[in-house]
Design a protein around this motif. Structure first.
Motif, PDB file in Angstrom:
ATOM      1  N   LYS A 202      34.431  18.237  17.828  1.00  0.00           N
ATOM      2  CA  LYS A 202      34.002  17.578  16.593  1.00  0.00           C
ATOM      3  C   LYS A 202      34.298  18.449  15.383  1.00  0.00           C
ATOM      4  N   TRP A 203      34.230  19.774  15.538  1.00  0.00           N
ATOM      5  CA  TRP A 203      34.571  20.674  14.437  1.00  0.00           C
ATOM      6  C   TRP A 203      36.068  20.621  14.136  1.00  0.00           C
ATOM      7  N   GLU A 204      36.865  20.484  15.199  1.00  0.00           N
ATOM      8  CA  GLU A 204      38.308  20.380  15.001  1.00  0.00           C
ATOM      9  C   GLU A 204      38.663  19.083  14.295  1.00  0.00           C
ATOM     10  N   GLU A 205      37.965  18.012  14.639  1.00  0.00           N
ATOM     11  CA  GLU A 205      38.229  16.725  13.990  1.00  0.00           C
ATOM     12  C   GLU A 205      37.847  16.751  12.518  1.00  0.00           C
ATOM     13  N   GLU A 206      36.875  17.583  12.175  1.00  0.00           N
ATOM     14  CA  GLU A 206      36.474  17.679  10.768  1.00  0.00           C
ATOM     15  C   GLU A 206      37.589  18.237   9.893  1.00  0.00           C
ATOM     16  N   THR A 207      38.477  19.031  10.471  1.00  0.00           N
ATOM     17  CA  THR A 207      39.549  19.640   9.678  1.00  0.00           C
ATOM     18  C   THR A 207      40.561  18.610   9.189  1.00  0.00           C
ATOM     19  N   SER A 208      40.528  17.399   9.728  1.00  0.00           N
ATOM     20  CA  SER A 208      41.443  16.344   9.282  1.00  0.00           C
ATOM     21  C   SER A 208      40.824  15.420   8.245  1.00  0.00           C
ATOM     22  N   THR A 209      39.568  15.676   7.872  1.00  0.00           N
ATOM     23  CA  THR A 209      38.884  14.811   6.916  1.00  0.00           C
ATOM     24  C   THR A 209      39.112  15.301   5.483  1.00  0.00           C
ATOM     25  N   ASP A 211      36.761  15.725   3.278  1.00  0.00           N
ATOM     26  CA  ASP A 211      35.714  16.673   2.904  1.00  0.00           C
ATOM     27  C   ASP A 211      36.138  18.107   3.208  1.00  0.00           C
ATOM     28  N   TYR A 212      36.809  18.297   4.345  1.00  0.00           N
ATOM     29  CA  TYR A 212      37.275  19.646   4.704  1.00  0.00           C
ATOM     30  C   TYR A 212      38.354  20.111   3.731  1.00  0.00           C
ATOM     31  N   ARG A 259      29.480  26.706  13.761  1.00  0.00           N
ATOM     32  CA  ARG A 259      30.540  25.952  13.087  1.00  0.00           C
ATOM     33  C   ARG A 259      31.294  26.851  12.111  1.00  0.00           C
ATOM     34  N   LEU A 263      35.387  27.616  12.307  1.00  0.00           N
ATOM     35  CA  LEU A 263      36.301  27.283  11.214  1.00  0.00           C
ATOM     36  C   LEU A 263      36.921  28.537  10.601  1.00  0.00           C
TER      37      LEU A 263
END
Length: 406
Positions: A202-209, A211-212, A259, A263
């Motif tokens: 889920k942390w890896e998926e956040e890097t494609s948003t 917000d990141y 997290r 990151l």
């Protein structure tokens, strides 16, 4: 591998050979006095289990190859090599036990460095025939021998066999289950590691948003001590060496990787090995690295076999070798956990000392110098040793338990 047809021909011939022998006056039936259906039936079960195991390993290897899991395929090959080593050990013990048991040594030498109190050397109340017979019945698998178990050893007066056939059989079982438990223990450890890494998806998926990308915008500057990574790993006690390691020791019992840690390490890895801003799945990379490490820890190296032999040598009654040996893997794992936490803290301290401001996520500089003696592989070898020792402790516990209660 031989086709199934040839195995059937072998069984038919074996049954015919068993029925062609002459009679025997022994109370225990030999092979030539055993029913052919019993011989062929037992061999059939053994051969079918062997074929099933071989086919299962082959299918598993094909599955790894089709999914390009090279590290797991090499780990499977190493397991096959360990099975081959166990086969040679079994072969040597089976055909060499009759010769080893004929080696005689003086009784005084045979009574030295015993793992348990010798029969006949207890209190007077324990020397009766019933008590002696009771202790003999507590020996593990007393009447289950290998092929030459019926061979008796005659030594001259004042001498005893170097090691009896029964003791060789018990040692045979101990070595076999040690290797099996080590492979299973390593596999379970890897499964738990994969479950841990799966939580980072889920942390890896956040890097494609978006917000990141916004939080990592180069136009946004922050003071170093305001970043989550530095704030979580630095405080007043990190400047004092004693409290530094005490804090790292206790921190390993809580959430090991947060997290912010993930990151930050991801950002540092991409900036060092790839172009900044590259789309890279760091979580899958860690998963592949875990598989590469599993390829190493699943094997039993000569050093590990040496530690096994050393324990057997030092397992003397009164020395409490089992207790001290059980502390070794615990100390190693706690030391490794403290070391890994100290590496994160040293990175955070280095960032706070080097920069006044950072852009988005702080940039860490990975280096081998953070590890003991500048060798990251040493940590992996210590984990390998600890896994083997834990597997050995479990195996030895069940071995003693069965020996005393069966």
């Amino acid at each position: 591998m031989l086709p199934l047809y040839y195995w059937c021909v072998f069984l038919v011939g074996l049954g015919a050979a068993a029925g062609s022998g002459t009679g025997s006056s022994s109370t225990e039936r030999e092979l030539n006095q055993t029913p052919t259906w019993a011989v062929a039936g037992v061999c059939t079960v053994i051969i079918l289990i062997s074929i099933l195991l071989e086919k299962s390993l082959h299918k598993l290897g094909t599955w790894f190859t089709e999914r390009h899991k090279r590290a797991l395929f090499e780990a499977l090959e190493k397991i096959k090599a360990e099975l081959m080593v166990l086969g040679f050990i079994s072969l040597i013990l089976t055909f060499g036990q009759s010769y080893i048991s004929k080696i005689c040594i003086p009784s005084k030498v045979a009574d030295t460095m015993l793992p348990c109190k010798a029969d006949g050397k207890h209190d007077a109340s324990d020397t009766s025939g019933d008590e002696h017979e009771h202790r003999r019945r507590l020996l593990w698998f007393q009447h289950r021998y290998l092929a030459a178990a019926g061979t008796s050893t005659e030594c001259k007066k004042g001498s005893e066999p170097l090691i009896t056939v029964e003791a060789l059989h018990q040692l045979h079982i101990l070595i076999f289950f040690l290797a099996v438990f080590h492979v299973l223990y390593s596999a379970i450890t890897m499964m738990l590691g994969r479950l841990k890494i799966r939580g980072w998806k889920k942390w890896e998926e956040e890097t494609s948003t978006h917000d990141y990308e916004f939080s990592n915008d180069p136009s946004r500057f922050r003071l170093t001590h305001e970043t989550s990574f530095v704030r979580a790993h630095t405080s007043f006690w990190t400047r004092i060496p004693f409290f530094f390691y005490v804090g790292c020791f206790f921190r390993q019992f809580f959430r090991s990787v947060s997290r912010a840690d993930y990151l930050t390490l991801r950002n540092g890895f991409i900036n060092v090995h790839l172009a900044p801003g590259s789309k890279f799945n760091f979580q899958k990379y860690i998963k592949r690295s875990l598989e590469d490490d599993f390829k190493i820890v699943v094997g039993v190296s000569p050093v590990l076999w040496t530690s096994f032999v050393v324990f057997l040598l030092l397992n003397v009654n009164g020395w409490h070798a089992l207790f001290w040996a059980s502390l070794i893997p615990l100390i190693i794992i706690l030391a490794i956990g403290t070391e890994l936490q100290s590496i994160l803290t040293k990175m955070a301290l280095e960032i706070s000392e080097r920069h006044a401001v950072v852009q988005g996520i702080p940039l860490v500089q990975g280096s081998d110098q953070y590890f003991w003696f500048g060798r990251p592989q040493l940590v992996l070898h210590l984990i390998h040793f600890a896994l083997f020792q834990n597997a050995f402790q479990i195996t030895y516990f069940f071995w003693i338990w069965v020996m005393n209660f069966s």
